[in-house]
Design a protein around this motif. Structure first.
Motif, PDB file in Angstrom:
ATOM      1  N   UNK A   1      -6.482   5.474  12.890  1.00 43.65           N
ATOM      2  CA  UNK A   1      -7.448   4.483  13.205  1.00 43.65           C
ATOM      3  C   UNK A   1      -7.006   3.765  14.118  1.00 43.65           C
ATOM      4  N   UNK A   2      -7.718   3.320  15.028  1.00 42.21           N
ATOM      5  CA  UNK A   2      -7.606   2.388  16.358  1.00 42.21           C
ATOM      6  C   UNK A   2      -7.126   1.047  16.309  1.00 42.21           C
ATOM      7  N   UNK A   3      -7.705   0.536  14.856  1.00 39.81           N
ATOM      8  CA  UNK A   3      -7.693  -0.978  14.647  1.00 39.81           C
ATOM      9  C   UNK A   3      -6.736  -1.362  13.573  1.00 39.81           C
ATOM     10  N   UNK A   4      -5.884  -0.369  13.262  1.00 37.84           N
ATOM     11  CA  UNK A   4      -4.808  -0.517  12.258  1.00 37.84           C
ATOM     12  C   UNK A   4      -3.689  -0.132  12.841  1.00 37.84           C
ATOM     13  N   UNK A   5      -2.518  -1.124  12.763  1.00 40.37           N
ATOM     14  CA  UNK A   5      -1.162  -0.947  13.316  1.00 40.37           C
ATOM     15  C   UNK A   5      -0.109  -1.379  12.184  1.00 40.37           C
ATOM     16  N   UNK A   6       0.834  -0.744  12.419  1.00 34.99           N
ATOM     17  CA  UNK A   6       2.186  -1.280  11.438  1.00 34.99           C
ATOM     18  C   UNK A   6       2.971  -2.206  12.114  1.00 34.99           C
ATOM     19  N   UNK A   7       3.284  -3.208  11.782  1.00 29.00           N
ATOM     20  CA  UNK A   7       4.000  -4.134  12.200  1.00 29.00           C
ATOM     21  C   UNK A   7       5.573  -4.515  11.544  1.00 29.00           C
ATOM     22  N   UNK A   8       6.417  -4.977  12.285  1.00 20.94           N
ATOM     23  CA  UNK A   8       7.624  -5.002  11.679  1.00 20.94           C
ATOM     24  C   UNK A   8       7.653  -6.140  10.868  1.00 20.94           C
TER      25      UNK A   8
ATOM     26  N   UNK B   1       1.947  -4.484   7.009  1.00 21.15           N
ATOM     27  CA  UNK B   1       3.563  -4.730   6.706  1.00 21.15           C
ATOM     28  C   UNK B   1       3.816  -3.923   5.289  1.00 21.15           C
ATOM     29  N   UNK B   2       4.839  -3.210   5.387  1.00 18.44           N
ATOM     30  CA  UNK B   2       5.338  -2.486   4.351  1.00 18.44           C
ATOM     31  C   UNK B   2       6.724  -2.343   4.251  1.00 18.44           C
ATOM     32  N   UNK B   3       7.256  -2.299   3.099  1.00 17.74           N
ATOM     33  CA  UNK B   3       8.732  -1.961   2.876  1.00 17.74           C
ATOM     34  C   UNK B   3       8.929  -0.455   3.031  1.00 17.74           C
ATOM     35  N   UNK B   4       8.070   0.388   3.250  1.00 17.64           N
ATOM     36  CA  UNK B   4       7.921   1.974   3.134  1.00 17.64           C
ATOM     37  C   UNK B   4       7.305   2.404   4.546  1.00 17.64           C
ATOM     38  N   UNK B   5       7.884   2.116   5.695  1.00 17.22           N
ATOM     39  CA  UNK B   5       7.092   2.668   7.061  1.00 17.22           C
ATOM     40  C   UNK B   5       7.136   4.164   7.183  1.00 17.22           C
TER      41      UNK B   5
ATOM     42  N   UNK C   1       0.775  -1.384  -0.150  1.00 15.54           N
ATOM     43  CA  UNK C   1       0.009  -0.006  -0.109  1.00 15.54           C
ATOM     44  C   UNK C   1       0.818   1.301   0.038  1.00 15.54           C
ATOM     45  N   UNK C   2       2.240   1.161   0.501  1.00 13.12           N
ATOM     46  CA  UNK C   2       2.954   2.265   0.542  1.00 13.12           C
ATOM     47  C   UNK C   2       4.038   2.473  -0.360  1.00 13.12           C
TER      48      UNK C   2
END
Length: 92
Positions: free
Chosen positions: A85-92, A35-39, A7-8
């Protein structure tokens, strides 16, 4: 669920990303781990919508489009969800 492409990725812009986040906002009872390669791009996207009222309203327009497609257009008014958004988190 796995969303491809990332997405990113720098090439991915605007409406698609907005619609994915609008869908996640509609499913507040579910937790989404991204998960993204572009945090940094993710963090900037979330920061801009959280801090810039114009960007938030543009995102809300995307969310309203999805609500109308689902036959839930009556839900498109009101305050809307708090960002980030409280239900969306970025994970490593």
């Amino acid at each position: 669920m796995r969303v491809a492409p990332d997405l990113f990725e720098p090439e991915l812009r605007g409406k698609f990303r907005d619609e994915v986040f609008a869908t996640m906002a509609l499913c507040a009872n579910l937790r989404f781990e991204l998960r993204t390669a572009h945090p940094r791009t993710y963090q900037e996207f979330v920061r801009i919508i959280a801090e810039d009222q114009t960007e938030y309203l543009a995102w809300r327009a995307s969310a309203a489009t999805i609500l109308r497609k689902l036959g839930r257009g009556h839900e498109a008014s009101g305050r809307g969800p708090q960002w980030p958004l409280g239900n969306v988190v970025l994970v490593a």
